[in-house]
Enzyme design. Structure first.
Site, PDB file in Angstrom:
ATOM      1  N   LYS A   1       4.379  -8.326   0.955  1.00 60.71           N
ATOM      2  CA  LYS A   1       4.672  -7.334   1.664  1.00 60.71           C
ATOM      3  C   LYS A   1       5.936  -6.759   1.129  1.00 60.71           C
ATOM      4  O   LYS A   1       6.535  -7.424   0.523  1.00 60.71           O
ATOM      5  CB  LYS A   1       4.970  -7.645   3.246  1.00 60.71           C
ATOM      6  CG  LYS A   1       4.877  -6.632   4.201  1.00 60.71           C
ATOM      7  CD  LYS A   1       3.455  -6.200   4.618  1.00 60.71           C
ATOM      8  CE  LYS A   1       3.254  -5.230   5.528  1.00 60.71           C
ATOM      9  NZ  LYS A   1       1.742  -5.198   6.019  1.00 60.71           N
TER      10      LYS A   1
HETATM   11  P1  NAD Z   1       1.987   4.868  10.925  1.00 64.11           P
HETATM   12  O1  NAD Z   1       3.544   4.807  10.462  1.00 64.11           O
HETATM   13  O2  NAD Z   1       1.071   5.976  10.506  1.00 64.11           O
HETATM   14  O3  NAD Z   1       2.137   5.073  12.399  1.00 64.11           O
HETATM   15  C1  NAD Z   1       3.142   4.440  13.375  1.00 64.11           C
HETATM   16  C2  NAD Z   1       2.979   4.978  14.872  1.00 64.11           C
HETATM   17  O4  NAD Z   1       3.682   4.001  15.513  1.00 64.11           O
HETATM   18  C3  NAD Z   1       3.452   6.167  14.894  1.00 64.11           C
HETATM   19  O5  NAD Z   1       2.520   6.918  15.944  1.00 64.11           O
HETATM   20  C4  NAD Z   1       4.765   6.039  15.547  1.00 64.11           C
HETATM   21  O6  NAD Z   1       5.396   7.391  16.276  1.00 64.11           O
HETATM   22  C5  NAD Z   1       4.570   4.997  16.654  1.00 64.11           C
HETATM   23  N1  NAD Z   1       5.700   4.109  16.832  1.00 64.11           N
HETATM   24  C6  NAD Z   1       6.793   4.138  16.050  1.00 64.11           C
HETATM   25  N2  NAD Z   1       7.638   3.289  16.584  1.00 64.11           N
HETATM   26  C7  NAD Z   1       7.279   3.160  17.925  1.00 64.11           C
HETATM   27  C8  NAD Z   1       7.982   2.724  18.905  1.00 64.11           C
HETATM   28  N3  NAD Z   1       8.803   2.091  18.790  1.00 64.11           N
HETATM   29  N4  NAD Z   1       7.225   2.709  20.457  1.00 64.11           N
HETATM   30  C9  NAD Z   1       6.114   3.452  20.288  1.00 64.11           C
HETATM   31  N5  NAD Z   1       5.391   3.693  19.183  1.00 64.11           N
HETATM   32  C10 NAD Z   1       6.085   4.048  17.849  1.00 64.11           C
HETATM   33  O7  NAD Z   1       1.673   3.216  10.716  1.00 64.11           O
HETATM   34  P2  NAD Z   1       0.324   2.370  10.599  1.00 64.11           P
HETATM   35  O8  NAD Z   1       0.061   2.672   9.221  1.00 64.11           O
HETATM   36  O9  NAD Z   1      -0.534   3.231  11.658  1.00 64.11           O
HETATM   37  O10 NAD Z   1       0.828   1.140  11.217  1.00 64.11           O
HETATM   38  C11 NAD Z   1       0.935   0.715  12.585  1.00 64.11           C
HETATM   39  C12 NAD Z   1       0.596  -0.865  12.507  1.00 64.11           C
HETATM   40  O11 NAD Z   1      -0.640  -1.376  12.073  1.00 64.11           O
HETATM   41  C13 NAD Z   1       1.692  -1.473  11.939  1.00 64.11           C
HETATM   42  O12 NAD Z   1       2.188  -2.784  12.676  1.00 64.11           O
HETATM   43  C14 NAD Z   1       1.172  -1.739  10.535  1.00 64.11           C
HETATM   44  O13 NAD Z   1       1.770  -2.805   9.813  1.00 64.11           O
HETATM   45  C15 NAD Z   1      -0.382  -2.137  11.007  1.00 64.11           C
HETATM   46  N6  NAD Z   1      -1.223  -2.200  10.009  1.00 64.11           N
HETATM   47  C16 NAD Z   1      -1.472  -0.876   9.045  1.00 64.11           C
HETATM   48  C17 NAD Z   1      -2.436  -0.864   8.327  1.00 64.11           C
HETATM   49  C18 NAD Z   1      -2.750   0.367   7.623  1.00 64.11           C
HETATM   50  O14 NAD Z   1      -3.607   0.590   6.820  1.00 64.11           O
HETATM   51  N7  NAD Z   1      -2.024   1.523   7.803  1.00 64.11           N
HETATM   52  C19 NAD Z   1      -3.117  -2.052   7.919  1.00 64.11           C
HETATM   53  C20 NAD Z   1      -2.970  -3.178   8.830  1.00 64.11           C
HETATM   54  C21 NAD Z   1      -2.075  -3.170   9.762  1.00 64.11           C
END
Ligand code: NAD
Length: 416
Positions: A108
């Site tokens: 990561k």
């Molecule tokens: P992103 O940045 O696209 O979206 C994050 C979302 O969470 C946004 O809507 C943001 O406003 C919201 N957010 C941020 N802080 C917050 C808070 N304090 N309270 C409520 N909402 C909040 O990120 P993403 O890529 O969608 O990732 C989200 C989660 O999924 C993370 O834990 C990431 O590690 C995990 N993840 C992502 C992927 C991927 O392919 N993008 C893959 C596996 C896991």
């Protein structure tokens, strides 16, 4: 850190690792080798801001374990992305990739910054400088980044370009790229699609009709918005969603296409006219069949877990529950489907993208989605089967499988 008594994220993840290591009867030395990251790099990332000043950010890349293949894991831009958090997320990638049975180790990366406060030019400069500072660790057969919280396909395009200025055209060095640059069709939606596939399987096994289930999703970025969108396409009712600015609730079901339009214009789901406004804290406690945290770490903890009224929790975010919350749900008989299974769709389609880049060949969207369903559903069934046979929670079963596979590969490779 902390709604959980100051315990670090890495220590919390290791509670699950230790239970698996105990069940597998791993010797102390082996356990220590599997627990520790193999390599950690901290870099300073100085950039010129648009106003002419210089600002220095902290960046990290943690390679947790490379026994099953090149290191693989996303890059996070977030104010909490420190070494401890990145280390915890790197170890989760090791167990996730082994559970999905794809040929990658775990890694990561992150830069401690608030991307919402940076202009596009500043983000471009930050990404290039960070890439150049960690470039010696990367490589198509060494370590392959992807998007995560606060980063996206554009970030990967900048990374690929910065890496290419040193090494030449090697698109397979990052995944989650724009399709025009060698990205895979279906990658942007893949994590959300995987979340929906796992939710569908789990709902079926629990005798729930997923098309009748009320689904509540925290987070409306890449993962949350695609989960809502694809669940809607399957006829499910999404009754609540939120982002960092707040949430909306409509017991009759939110109009997801209209909500997506609202978000495109307003930059947030807050203020959407098709539902009642609510806070993130209230959203997590809504009465629903499926609660999907899809935002950030440790949002459900010992303080709010007793108030959660969901029939099942599906962890789309990484590490959204503390171990205390896990125990509370186990006592209350609420199943928790764990992150290393639920959100594996992103890295599974990253694997397809990497394969397509190596072969310089393109898959169709049907091939991508069918193969994704096949791999993630196979992992789901293995978890379900192991949990049933050994009387374990889904998380303990998932870790048992992932840790067991990494331990076994280490033995076969001959360094244990
Ligand atoms: P992103 O940045 O696209 O979206 C994050 C979302 O969470 C946004 O809507 C943001 O406003 C919201 N957010 C941020 N802080 C917050 C808070 N304090 N309270 C409520 N909402 C909040 O990120 P993403 O890529 O969608 O990732 C989200 C989660 O999924 C993370 O834990 C990431 O590690 C995990 N993840 C992502 C992927 C991927 O392919 N993008 C893959 C596996 C896991």
């Amino acid at each position: 850190m902390t709604p959980s008594d100051g315990t670090s994220s890495f220590d919390e993840v290791n509670q699950s690792f230790d239970k698996a290591a105990d069940r597998l009867g791993l010797a102390d030395g082996v356990r220590e080798m599997l627990r520790r990251p193999w390599r950690e790099l901290r870099v300073s990332v100085p950039i010129r801001m648009d106003d002419g000043s210089i600002k220095v950010f902290d960046g990290y890349r943690v390679q947790h374990n490379g026994v099953r293949g090149p290191y693989k894991g996303g890059i996070r831009y977030h104010p909490d992305a420190d070494q401890e958090e990145v280390r915890a997320l790197a170890s989760l990638m090791t167990w996730k990739n082994a559970l999905a049975d794809i040929p990658f180790g775990g890694a990561k990366g992150g830069v401690q910054c608030d991307p919402a406060q940076l202009s596009e030019d500043e983000l471009n400069r930050l990404t290039r400088r960070y890439t150049v500072n960690i470039e010696h660790l990367l490589g198509v057969n060494r370590d392959i980044p992807a998007p995560d919280l606060g980063t996206d396909a554009q970030t990967m395009a900048w990374m690929m370009d910065a890496y290419g200025q040193i090494h030449g055209y090697i698109p397979g060095v990052v995944t989650g790229k724009p399709v025009e640059l060698g990205g895979s069709v279906g990658r942007e939606q893949a994590t959300g699609r995987g979340v929906v596939f796992v939710t569908r399987n789990a709902a079926m096994d629990m005798g729930m009709d997923h098309s009748q289930a009320r689904i509540v999703i925290q987070g409306f970025g890449n993962v949350g918005s695609w989960t809502a969108n694809i669940a809607g396409e399957l006829g499910c009712k999404v009754t609540g969603v939120s982002d960092v600015n707040g949430g909306v609730h409509n017991e009759a079901g939110l109009d997801i296409p209209a909500l997506l339009d609202h978000k495109r214009e307003a930059g947030t789901v807050a203020g959407f006219a098709g539902g009642e406004p609510m806070s993130n804290a209230e959203l997590l406690e809504l009465d629903c069949e499926v609660l999907i945290p899809a935002a950030i770490d440790r949002v459900i903890h010992k303080e709010n877990a007793p108030n959660v009224r969901a029939g099942m929790i599906v962890e789309a975010a990484n590490h959204p529950l503390t171990p205390e919350a896990d125990d509370i749900f186990e006592d209350r008989g609420i199943p928790v489907i764990p992150d290393i299974l639920v959100n594996a769709g992103g890295v599974i389609v990253s694997y397809f993208e990497w394969t397509q880049n190596l072969y310089q060949h393109r898959w169709t969207i049907d091939e991508v989605n069918t193969e994704l369903d096949s791999i993630i559903s196979k992992a789901y069934r293995k978890v379900r089967e192991t949990a049933g046979e050994k009387g374990l929670s889904h998380r303990d079963a998932a870790f048992l499988i992932g840790v067991g596979r990494v331990a076994e590969t280490s033995r076969i490779r001959g360094f244990l």
